[in-house]
Design a protein around this motif. Structure first.
Motif, mmCIF file in Angstrom:
data_model
loop_
_atom_site.group_PDB
_atom_site.id
_atom_site.type_symbol
_atom_site.label_atom_id
_atom_site.label_comp_id
_atom_site.label_asym_id
_atom_site.label_seq_id
_atom_site.Cartn_x
_atom_site.Cartn_y
_atom_site.Cartn_z
ATOM 1 N N GLN A 222 98.347 -45.965 89.480
ATOM 2 C CA GLN A 222 97.422 -45.904 90.620
ATOM 3 C C GLN A 222 97.908 -46.729 91.812
ATOM 4 N N SER A 251 100.043 -40.278 83.311
ATOM 5 C CA SER A 251 100.247 -40.197 84.761
ATOM 6 C C SER A 251 101.549 -39.490 85.109
ATOM 7 N N LYS A 254 101.208 -35.705 84.119
ATOM 8 C CA LYS A 254 100.280 -35.034 85.033
ATOM 9 C C LYS A 254 100.928 -34.798 86.383
ATOM 10 N N ASP A 325 89.823 -31.452 87.229
ATOM 11 C CA ASP A 325 90.325 -32.492 86.329
ATOM 12 C C ASP A 325 89.573 -33.775 86.672
ATOM 13 N N LYS A 328 90.304 -40.542 86.571
ATOM 14 C CA LYS A 328 90.397 -41.593 85.554
ATOM 15 C C LYS A 328 89.750 -42.901 85.987
ATOM 16 N N ASN A 329 89.490 -43.077 87.293
ATOM 17 C CA ASN A 329 88.934 -44.351 87.746
ATOM 18 C C ASN A 329 87.980 -44.139 88.907
ATOM 19 N N TYR A 333 87.593 -41.311 92.080
ATOM 20 C CA TYR A 333 86.352 -40.539 92.100
ATOM 21 C C TYR A 333 85.671 -40.622 93.467
ATOM 22 N N GLU A 356 87.321 -35.502 76.053
ATOM 23 C CA GLU A 356 88.172 -36.656 76.327
ATOM 24 C C GLU A 356 87.746 -37.405 77.589
ATOM 25 N N ASP A 357 87.031 -36.725 78.489
ATOM 26 C CA ASP A 357 86.639 -37.336 79.758
ATOM 27 C C ASP A 357 85.419 -38.235 79.649
ATOM 28 N N ASN A 360 85.957 -41.965 80.482
ATOM 29 C CA ASN A 360 86.167 -42.224 81.907
ATOM 30 C C ASN A 360 84.863 -42.062 82.686
ATOM 31 N N THR A 363 82.892 -45.205 82.207
ATOM 32 C CA THR A 363 83.511 -46.302 82.959
ATOM 33 C C THR A 363 83.179 -46.208 84.437
#
Length: 409
Positions: A222, A251, A254, A325, A328-329, A333, A356-357, A360, A363
């Motif tokens: 990131q 990462s 992807k 998709d 992740k953070n 977002y 799987e999401d 995240n 979080t």
């Protein structure tokens, strides 16, 4: 396994026929034989032989020799004078593929010859008759930039004029400006500094044929990924990208498959009967500008984009963001959903969530202190349909929290 090579997608695989003449021709060999003679190896200034025990990470080879790759003899001289006697496994796998012009994603442990794996084909393909930057090596730290540049200078010392430059953050920008005003063929840099030089018009990279990312796992974290994608956006569409990393985090994978996913998703949307634009870093700058221009002017109502371009979209008419998709953070977002509801207008964010999401999702909710609700059976049209805004202007207060999206399972 110490070494792993992956060819990344059919769109980037294939021999670049226009590069074949750079890999060596009979007339070059005849000229070098005349210059150095058949005993050219005897004139080399070799370092003391390293007799220490080595692990299988560098000894489990196929038995190839550096001469097997049709490299320029001057380059071979530099290789041998570095003390590199035979190619390591990562070099055996990487060098011929890199010379063919294909993109590479390579994994090998630290200390197994990754620098040589990309510097040898990079220097082989440099044309000293061309006065422009032909290759860029991106590294995460100043120390690694200096180390790689020193290796480059040593390997290329017999090539007759390959100009290598290292540039990193925290150094005098004026020195870089003066250096780039002269002839430079290879730039080894940290991400922020090279992007700064590119944006200022000091480093002209439109003719770069090869970009290498060393320690790609760090560069695609990131901290750097947006900068990296921005750099790629300034390169030619036909550039070659080589990624080297000791690990393959999500990462990295992807990043190398993300552009194909963008095009595939846009194709699927079109097949469903909706007009759709798409944009990603592998497009030429001119085409990306055209897509933005047409999207801004309403020629198409749907745009599929990577994170890089979602951060650059500032169009008040955008009122819906769909996270295909899930990010992740929280930072990503917020950048994404912030593309809708610009300048105080209302907007709607819809998140497509897999099993799987869910971690995240939790979080991000905790970090933003918000509740991303499941998608309702009926969505309030005042959130995303412009005509309804004027009907019920007081509804703005209902969508003031930062996580005002919906979750779709």
């Amino acid at each position: 396994m110490a070494t792993k090579m992956e060819n990344i997608g059919p769109a980037v695989i294939g021999l670049n026929t226009h590069n074949r003449h750079l890999i060596g021709q009979p007339k070059d060999i005849n000229l070098l034989t005349h210059r150095f003679g058949d005993d050219w190896k005897k004139s080399l200034l070799l370092p003391a032989k390293d007799n220490r025990v080595k692990t299988s990470d560098v000894t489990a080879t196929k038995g190839n020799e550096f001469e097997d790759y049709c490299l320029k003899r001057e380059l071979l001289m530099g290789i041998f004078e570095m003390g590199w006697e035979k190619p390591s496994p990562i070099q055996e796998e990487s060098i011929p593929i890199a010379l063919s012009g294909r993109d590479i994603l390579a994994r090998a442990k630290n200390g197994t010859g990754k620098s040589g794996a990309y510097l040898i084909p990079l220097l082989e393909r440099i044309d000293i008759k061309k006065d422009h930057i032909q290759a860029i090596v991106i590294v995460p730290t100043r120390e690694l930039a200096l180390q790689v540049s020193q290796i480059s200078i040593q390997i290329s010392k017999h090539l007759g004029g390959v100009k290598v430059m290292a540039t990193t953050g925290g150094t005098n920008l004026r020195d870089d400006i003066m250096r780039l005003d002269e002839e430079v063929h290879v730039v080894i840099a940290t991400p922020g500094r090279i992007l700064d030089l590119i944006k200022k018009g000091i480093a002209k990279v439109n003719k770069v044929q090869m970009m290498v990312m060393d320690e790609a796992d760090k560069l695609l974290s990131q901290d750097f990924v947006v900068t990296i994608e921005d750099i790629i956006g300034f390169l030619s569409k036909n550039r070659q990208i080589l990624l080297y990393s000791a690990t393959f985090p999500i990462s990295v994978q992807k990043f190398m498959n993300s552009t194909q996913r963008v095009e595939l998703l846009a194709k699927k949307i079109t097949q469903l009967g909706c007009s759709c634009f798409y944009i990603h870093a592998k497009m030429m700058q001119e085409y990306r500008n055209r897509v933005f221009h047409d999207f801004r002017n309403g020629l198409c109502r749907n745009l599929v984009s990577t994170d890089l371009f979602t951060r650059g979209i500032d169009i008040q008419a955008v009122n819906v963001v769909i996270n295909f998709d899930f990010p992740k953070n929280a930072e990503t977002y917020l950048h994404r959903i912030g593309r809708s509801g610009r300048f105080g207008h209302l907007g709607l964010a819809i998140n497509l969530i897999t099993a799987e999401d869910r971690f995240n999702l939790k979080t991000i909710e905790d970090q933003l202190m918000t509740d991303i609700k499941p998608i309702p059976g009926s969505i309030d049209k005042s959130l995303y349909v412009a005509e309804f805004h004027s009907v019920n202007p007081d509804c703005e207060a209902e969508a003031s929290h930062p996580g005002g999206g919906s979750e779709a399972h």
